[in-house]
Design a protein around this motif. Structure first.
Motif, PDB file in Angstrom:
ATOM      1  N   GLU A 175      -4.884  -3.485  -5.716  1.00  0.00           N
ATOM      2  CA  GLU A 175      -4.138  -2.358  -5.158  1.00  0.00           C
ATOM      3  C   GLU A 175      -4.986  -2.051  -3.789  1.00  0.00           C
ATOM      4  N   MET A 176      -4.055  -1.594  -2.872  1.00  0.00           N
ATOM      5  CA  MET A 176      -4.827  -1.245  -1.402  1.00  0.00           C
ATOM      6  C   MET A 176      -5.072   0.280  -1.553  1.00  0.00           C
ATOM      7  N   ASN A 234       0.928  -1.297   0.117  1.00  0.00           N
ATOM      8  CA  ASN A 234       0.138   0.166  -0.121  1.00  0.00           C
ATOM      9  C   ASN A 234       0.849   1.273   0.057  1.00  0.00           C
ATOM     10  N   GLN A 235       0.087   2.506  -0.047  1.00  0.00           N
ATOM     11  CA  GLN A 235       0.872   3.643  -0.153  1.00  0.00           C
ATOM     12  C   GLN A 235       2.058   4.015   0.804  1.00  0.00           C
ATOM     13  N   TYR A 276      -4.264   2.502   1.394  1.00  0.00           N
ATOM     14  CA  TYR A 276      -3.465   2.487   2.776  1.00  0.00           C
ATOM     15  C   TYR A 276      -4.082   1.454   3.369  1.00  0.00           C
TER      16      TYR A 276
END
Length: 335
Positions: free
Chosen positions: A53-54, A16-17, A56
């Motif tokens: 894709e997550m 994640n980001q 956060y």
């Protein structure tokens, strides 16, 4: 970016980001892990996905099917809620989705010849960008086709590597100029991933993995004293700085044979700390935590230490099999 190869048990892997969680997908479904503990946080067995894709550590995922079932079309983007185990919104495109990126403000969907930009909250379309045929969902920055791309966390730099994989270039975004050219190696190698460290206070560190099986770390700015003067060699004294950087190994730290040659891998620099020298204002060393996911099913975490003489050492801290988890409370094996 999406990986369409079926030669590995893992189809896709991404952090994640803020690198606080990562997800893998297999032909059976996908799993979310906590990299700090190795805990399996969530899993869903509903078929294969080429993109997961997550956002956060929220319950929102952007997922794209591998196309092995009619309901898992690679043209359909599903925004999925892991709390309710139900889709929040589905969007279907004319061609296969090659890449998806999202944050709290924007959702970007990349197709072969178009890129769509949406508002993440309302999903209103903000822009549609026509591109040249772009099978890997990336930009054109080298003479040969691009293999990997990464943007630094502060938006200052963008790194690119071509399919040749011998040179990795780092461009200054604000001026659209090349700032660094790093030589990964002499012989061509497929670059599987590029990733900048998340630190905003320290000089950037760029990580790369390739089909050679090595992990490469390039430092941008830690060795400022060395970069302020030309190489002592005759060749270095007459070459321009950008070329000289490519020939100077001082910025380059390599972990050889981290993965079997040819096995696809994905790495991120999860954390960087500066270790100060108590006797001066200079830093004594930096310490980076580097996580590696191999597409044959393993997670590895290393500590890389670089002292003020630019000498580096690697230490394997943790390793576990991503495919053997059957209990959400199963912890990582500590070495």
């Amino acid at each position: 970016m999406a990986n369409h190869s079926s030669s590995y048990p893992i189809l896709h892997a991404s952090f994640n980001q803020n690198n606080s969680g990562f997800v893998i997908s297999t032909p059976d479904g996908f799993k979310i892990f906590d990299p700090n503990t190795g805990r399996l946080c969530y899993e869903r067995a509903v078929g294969g996905f080429i993109i997961v894709e997550m956002l956060y550590s929220s319950s929102l995922l952007a997922i794209v099917g591998a196309g092995e079932q009619p309901s898992l079309s690679p043209r359909r983007l599903c925004l999925f809620d892991t709390k309710t185990n139900a889709p929040l919104r589905e969007m279907t495109f004319l061609t296969s989705i090659l890449a998806v990126r999202l944050n709290r403000k924007r959702l970007v969907v990349v197709l072969k010849e178009k890129t769509y930009i949406y508002d993440s909250n309302s999903l209103a379309i903000l822009d549609t960008i026509d591109t040249v045929p772009n099978l890997k969902g990336k930009i054109d920055a080298h003479l040969s086709p691009l293999a990997a791309i990464a943007l630094s966390s502060n938006g200052t730099y963008i790194a690119t590597a071509s399919e040749q994989g011998t040179i990795i270039r780092v461009h200054l975004v604000s001026e659209a100029t090349k700032s660094y050219s790093f030589r990964r190696g002499t012989y061509p190698s497929n670059i599987f991933s590029l990733s900048f460290a998340p630190s905003l206070q320290l000089p950037d560190i760029l990580a790369a993995t390739s089909s050679s099986g090595s992990v490469h770390i390039f430092s941008l700015g830690f060795d400022t004293n060395q970069r302020s003067k030309k190489s002592s060699s005759f060749l270095g004294s007459i070459l321009p700085d950008s070329v000289n950087d490519a020939l100077d190994p001082a910025n380059h730290h390599v972990l050889h044979n981290a993965v079997s040659a040819g096995v696809r891998s994905y790495t991120v620099v999860r954390k960087v700390d500066k270790v100060a020298d108590s006797s001066s204002s200079e830093f004594a060393s930096c310490r980076a935590v580097i996580s590696l996911i191999t597409y044959n099913g393993y997670f590895q975490e290393y500590t890389l230490s670089i002292n003020n003489q630019n000498e580096s050492s690697w230490s394997l801290e943790r390793e576990f099999n991503l495919l053997s988890f059957h209990d959400r409370n199963l912890a990582a094996r500590h070495l």
